[in-house]
Design an enzyme around this catalytic site. Structure first.
Site, PDB file in Angstrom:
ATOM      1  N   GLY A  65       0.827  -1.205   0.000  1.00 13.13           N
ATOM      2  CA  GLY A  65       0.000   0.000   0.000  1.00 13.13           C
ATOM      3  C   GLY A  65       0.859   1.252   0.000  1.00 13.13           C
ATOM      4  O   GLY A  65       2.080   1.183  -0.055  1.00 13.13           O
ATOM      5  N   GLY A 113      -0.656  -5.189   0.702  1.00 12.82           N
ATOM      6  CA  GLY A 113      -1.860  -4.895  -0.072  1.00 12.82           C
ATOM      7  C   GLY A 113      -2.100  -5.850  -1.229  1.00 12.82           C
ATOM      8  O   GLY A 113      -3.244  -6.098  -1.603  1.00 12.82           O
ATOM      9  N   GLU A 136       4.741  -6.487   7.256  1.00  8.88           N
ATOM     10  CA  GLU A 136       4.407  -5.238   7.963  1.00  8.88           C
ATOM     11  C   GLU A 136       5.096  -5.046   9.312  1.00  8.88           C
ATOM     12  O   GLU A 136       5.238  -3.910   9.766  1.00  8.88           O
ATOM     13  CB  GLU A 136       2.887  -5.125   8.154  1.00  8.88           C
ATOM     14  CG  GLU A 136       2.116  -4.856   6.864  1.00  8.88           C
ATOM     15  CD  GLU A 136       1.694  -6.115   6.126  1.00  8.88           C
ATOM     16  OE1 GLU A 136       2.160  -7.225   6.478  1.00  8.88           O
ATOM     17  OE2 GLU A 136       0.889  -5.979   5.187  1.00  8.88           O
ATOM     18  N   ASP A 144      -2.445  -6.622   7.789  1.00 10.64           N
ATOM     19  CA  ASP A 144      -3.850  -6.201   7.686  1.00 10.64           C
ATOM     20  C   ASP A 144      -4.454  -6.722   6.374  1.00 10.64           C
ATOM     21  O   ASP A 144      -4.117  -7.825   5.955  1.00 10.64           O
ATOM     22  CB  ASP A 144      -3.957  -4.675   7.853  1.00 10.64           C
ATOM     23  CG  ASP A 144      -3.286  -3.904   6.723  1.00 10.64           C
ATOM     24  OD1 ASP A 144      -2.446  -4.483   6.004  1.00 10.64           O
ATOM     25  OD2 ASP A 144      -3.610  -2.712   6.549  1.00 10.64           O
TER      26      ASP A 144
HETATM   27  C1  QUE Z   1       6.873  -3.645   4.785  1.00 12.87           C
HETATM   28  C2  QUE Z   1       5.740  -3.229   4.131  1.00 12.87           C
HETATM   29  C3  QUE Z   1       5.804  -2.626   2.882  1.00 12.87           C
HETATM   30  C4  QUE Z   1       7.058  -2.436   2.293  1.00 12.87           C
HETATM   31  C5  QUE Z   1       8.211  -2.850   2.955  1.00 12.87           C
HETATM   32  C6  QUE Z   1       8.106  -3.442   4.190  1.00 12.87           C
HETATM   33  C7  QUE Z   1       4.625  -2.167   2.169  1.00 12.87           C
HETATM   34  C8  QUE Z   1       4.825  -1.510   0.910  1.00 12.87           C
HETATM   35  C9  QUE Z   1       6.115  -1.360   0.388  1.00 12.87           C
HETATM   36  C10 QUE Z   1       6.438  -0.686  -0.859  1.00 12.87           C
HETATM   37  C11 QUE Z   1       7.532  -1.109  -1.606  1.00 12.87           C
HETATM   38  C12 QUE Z   1       7.873  -0.464  -2.788  1.00 12.87           C
HETATM   39  C13 QUE Z   1       7.135   0.605  -3.229  1.00 12.87           C
HETATM   40  C14 QUE Z   1       6.060   1.033  -2.479  1.00 12.87           C
HETATM   41  C15 QUE Z   1       5.706   0.395  -1.313  1.00 12.87           C
HETATM   42  O1  QUE Z   1       7.181  -1.837   1.073  1.00 12.87           O
HETATM   43  O2  QUE Z   1       3.474  -2.338   2.644  1.00 12.87           O
HETATM   44  O3  QUE Z   1       5.342   2.108  -2.923  1.00 12.87           O
HETATM   45  O4  QUE Z   1       7.471   1.268  -4.394  1.00 12.87           O
HETATM   46  O5  QUE Z   1       3.758  -1.036   0.247  1.00 12.87           O
HETATM   47  O6  QUE Z   1       9.223  -3.850   4.846  1.00 12.87           O
HETATM   48  O7  QUE Z   1       4.537  -3.416   4.715  1.00 12.87           O
END
Ligand code: QUE
Length: 347
Positions: A65, A113, A136, A144
């Site tokens: 997300g 997500g 998470e 979640d």
């Molecule tokens: C834990 C997470 C997320 C994460 C890394 C974690 C997560 C998430 C992203 C993410 C990664 C690359 C992206 C971005 C989001 O990384 O929920 O927009 O370009 O969305 O250790 O929960």
């Protein structure tokens, strides 16, 4: 309207194609709203027979997300983060309750997500590119998007292991654990999607025809150790069990858990304990929304996103800093229901 998700109608098929390649298709509130609205329209359309979910350009199915937005909001009044969770969970619930078949192609990174998008689907296709995780606890959040429902329904203590450690599974492991229903070579996906488009009522037959035997699922070699070492619903007891076990596996997990948010780990254990007994997925999402709203008011999300995404120093300073310092009282406050005016309800 957003271009970050492509909503297409092709004959009797509805297609949802994630299209935010720069962020590995991580979900924004606008993307969730667009998917929620499309499903609402398609539910009442008798000419629509089935739905597919995949990603358009670039690698990865869906990385999670919009956690930068969540962290920035959490540093302020939290309103935008609550708005995001409300629409994301609304989408998760609509997928879960959608009466026509849905197929989700988890061809690449499928985390956070992305798990919430794929697990409610009737058909969940893994490939050699699948990397599946609920990571998470690294950023002070918790598994979640229905994680408390799906993870708590896995065999033994696999869900608790995945929730606490954020361990990544490959496609073969997803199939072995039931997180995927079919294993296809990525090269067969264009044909699978074309044939499903031609005969939406034949999804199952098409997937069965193109499926191949998956490689060995490495995680199964650790199943007995996971069930034994992660047996407790008390974090301190799991950490003690890992401490007192003389295996490389236990040592690695103990080291890994030392880097995760203690609050997030305790929240995750209670989420799975409660989630297994939730009468409905709606109840699950109401609970997760209340937990998310309370966690956004705590410091760990800001610190976790700083350490993992913004500064990338991977040296978070959690608050509370130790499992012992996360009191039962704090966990109870995080799980307190919201007032009827604020609580989540299906869209
Ligand atoms: C834990 C997470 C997320 C994460 C890394 C974690 C997560 C998430 C992203 C993410 C990664 C690359 C992206 C971005 C989001 O990384 O929920 O927009 O370009 O969305 O250790 O929960």
């Amino acid at each position: 309207m957003t271009e970050d998700v492509l909503i297409e109608r092709e004959g009797a098929m509805g297609r949802i194609r994630l299209n935010r390649p720069k962020a590995i298709h991580a979900l924004t509130a606008d993307m969730c709203r667009a998917i929620l609205d499309a499903l609402g329209e398609w539910a009442g359309d008798p000419t629509l027979e089935a739905v597919t979910i995949d990603h358009a350009d670039g690698r990865g199915f869906c990385a999670g997300g919009d956690i930068r937005l969540i962290a920035e909001s959490s540093a302020g009044d939290g309103a935008a983060a609550r708005d995001f969770f409300r629409v994301e969970y609304g989408m998760n619930h609509r997928l879960f309750t959608f009466a026509k078949p849905i197929a989700a192609f988890m061809d690449g990174i499928t985390m956070g997500g992305g798990v919430g998008l794929s697990q409610p689907a009737n058909f969940r296709i893994a490939t050699e590119n699948t990397r599946f995780a609920m990571p998470e606890t690294s950023i002070g959040l918790f598994p979640d998007v229905g994680g408390g429902w799906y993870l708590s329904r896995l065999t033994g203590r696999m869900g608790q292991f995945l929730a606490l450690t954020g361990h990544r599974l490959d496609g073969a492991e997803c199939l072995a654990l039931g997180l995927a229903t079919h294993y296809l070579p990525a090269a067969a996906l264009p044909e699978a999607k074309r044939r499903i488009g031609e005969a939406p009522q034949a999804i199952e037959a098409v997937l069965a025809d193109l499926a191949v035997p998956a490689p060995e699922a490495a995680i199964l070699a650790h199943r007995e150790a996971i069930d034994r070492l992660f047996a407790s619903d008390k974090l301190e007891e799991i950490l003690d069990a890992l401490e007192n076990d003389d295996s490389d596996f236990a040592r690695e997990q103990r080291k890994l858990l030392a880097t995760k948010s203690p609050q997030a780990m305790k929240v995750s254990l209670k989420l799975l304990l409660d989630g297994r007994a939730m009468p409905t997925f709606e109840d699950e999402m109401r609970q997760e929304f209340a937990v998310a709203c309370h966690v956004v008011q705590r410091p760990d999300i800001v610190e976790g996103v700083r350490a993992v995404i913004v500064d990338k120093d991977h040296a978070p300073r959690w608050d509370p800093a130790t499992p012992e310092a996360v009191s039962d009282h704090l966990i109870d406050r995080i799980f307190a229901p919201l007032s009827p005016d604020d609580e989540w309800n299906p869209a």
